[in-house]
Design a protein around this motif. Structure first.
Motif, PDB file in Angstrom:
ATOM      1  N   ILE A  82       0.857  -1.176   0.000  1.00  0.00           N
ATOM      2  CA  ILE A  82       0.000   0.000   0.000  1.00  0.00           C
ATOM      3  C   ILE A  82       0.894   1.227   0.000  1.00  0.00           C
ATOM      4  O   ILE A  82       1.812   1.334   0.797  1.00  0.00           O
ATOM      5  N   VAL A  83       0.618   2.142  -0.886  1.00  0.00           N
ATOM      6  CA  VAL A  83       1.365   3.385  -0.907  1.00  0.00           C
ATOM      7  C   VAL A  83       0.350   4.525  -0.892  1.00  0.00           C
ATOM      8  O   VAL A  83      -0.276   4.824  -1.907  1.00  0.00           O
ATOM      9  N   ASP A  84       0.156   5.111   0.279  1.00  0.00           N
ATOM     10  CA  ASP A  84      -0.689   6.293   0.405  1.00  0.00           C
ATOM     11  C   ASP A  84       0.171   7.511   0.104  1.00  0.00           C
ATOM     12  O   ASP A  84       1.371   7.499   0.347  1.00  0.00           O
ATOM     13  N   PRO A  85      -0.428   8.580  -0.366  1.00  0.00           N
ATOM     14  CA  PRO A  85       0.379   9.764  -0.695  1.00  0.00           C
ATOM     15  C   PRO A  85       0.686  10.619   0.542  1.00  0.00           C
ATOM     16  O   PRO A  85       0.396  11.806   0.579  1.00  0.00           O
ATOM     17  N   CYS A  86       1.250  10.018   1.552  1.00  0.00           N
ATOM     18  CA  CYS A  86       1.539  10.718   2.806  1.00  0.00           C
ATOM     19  C   CYS A  86       3.037  10.635   3.068  1.00  0.00           C
ATOM     20  O   CYS A  86       3.551   9.572   3.375  1.00  0.00           O
ATOM     21  N   ILE A  87       3.715  11.748   2.979  1.00  0.00           N
ATOM     22  CA  ILE A  87       5.160  11.768   3.160  1.00  0.00           C
ATOM     23  C   ILE A  87       5.477  12.532   4.448  1.00  0.00           C
ATOM     24  O   ILE A  87       5.197  13.730   4.562  1.00  0.00           O
TER      25      ILE A  87
END
Length: 126
Positions: A82-87
């Motif tokens: 899972i890659v959420d756009p939260c950096i």
């Protein structure tokens, strides 16, 4: 003409959607709280990142990712990352450092500042 006929003509023109992989049809569970490979084999979810930093892999807790995936596959399970756009705000995190000067983060409603939201790692740029 009926809806089925219309749809057939439309998809003949635009193309038909491929079927999803069989592993995506059925029970799905994800969670961030499993601590290591041993625990993964007893549950159905993996927190594989290093410090909840996307585009990373925790080599200490998950040192043999290919064997882990092979073992899951032997149990008819599949790992989906899972890659959420939260950096996360962290000057030591290479993704954060590289994206900042490029202006790659979503802007807030003024269009001038980076949007700061809350996600898995806490305060994060989107």
């Amino acid at each position: 003409s009926n809806p089925q006929s219309l749809y057939q003509k439309y998809t003949h023109l635009t193309g038909r959607m491929a079927l999803p992989p069989m592993s995506s049809l059925g029970y799905h569970q994800c969670q961030w709280n499993y601590k290591d490979e041993r625990e993964v084999y007893t549950v159905h979810g993996i927190k594989h990142t290093y410090g909840k930093r996307y585009f990373t892999w925790d080599n200490k807790l998950f040192p043999i990712p290919i064997e882990t995936q092979d073992k899951l596959a032997s149990q008819e399970r599949r790992m989906v990352t899972i890659v959420d756009p939260c950096i996360e705000h962290d000057n030591h995190y290479y993704v954060y450092k590289q994206a900042m000067p490029e202006g790659l983060y979503i802007k807030n409603n003024t269009g001038k500042k980076d949007f700061d939201g809350c996600c898995w790692p806490g305060s994060s740029l989107q």
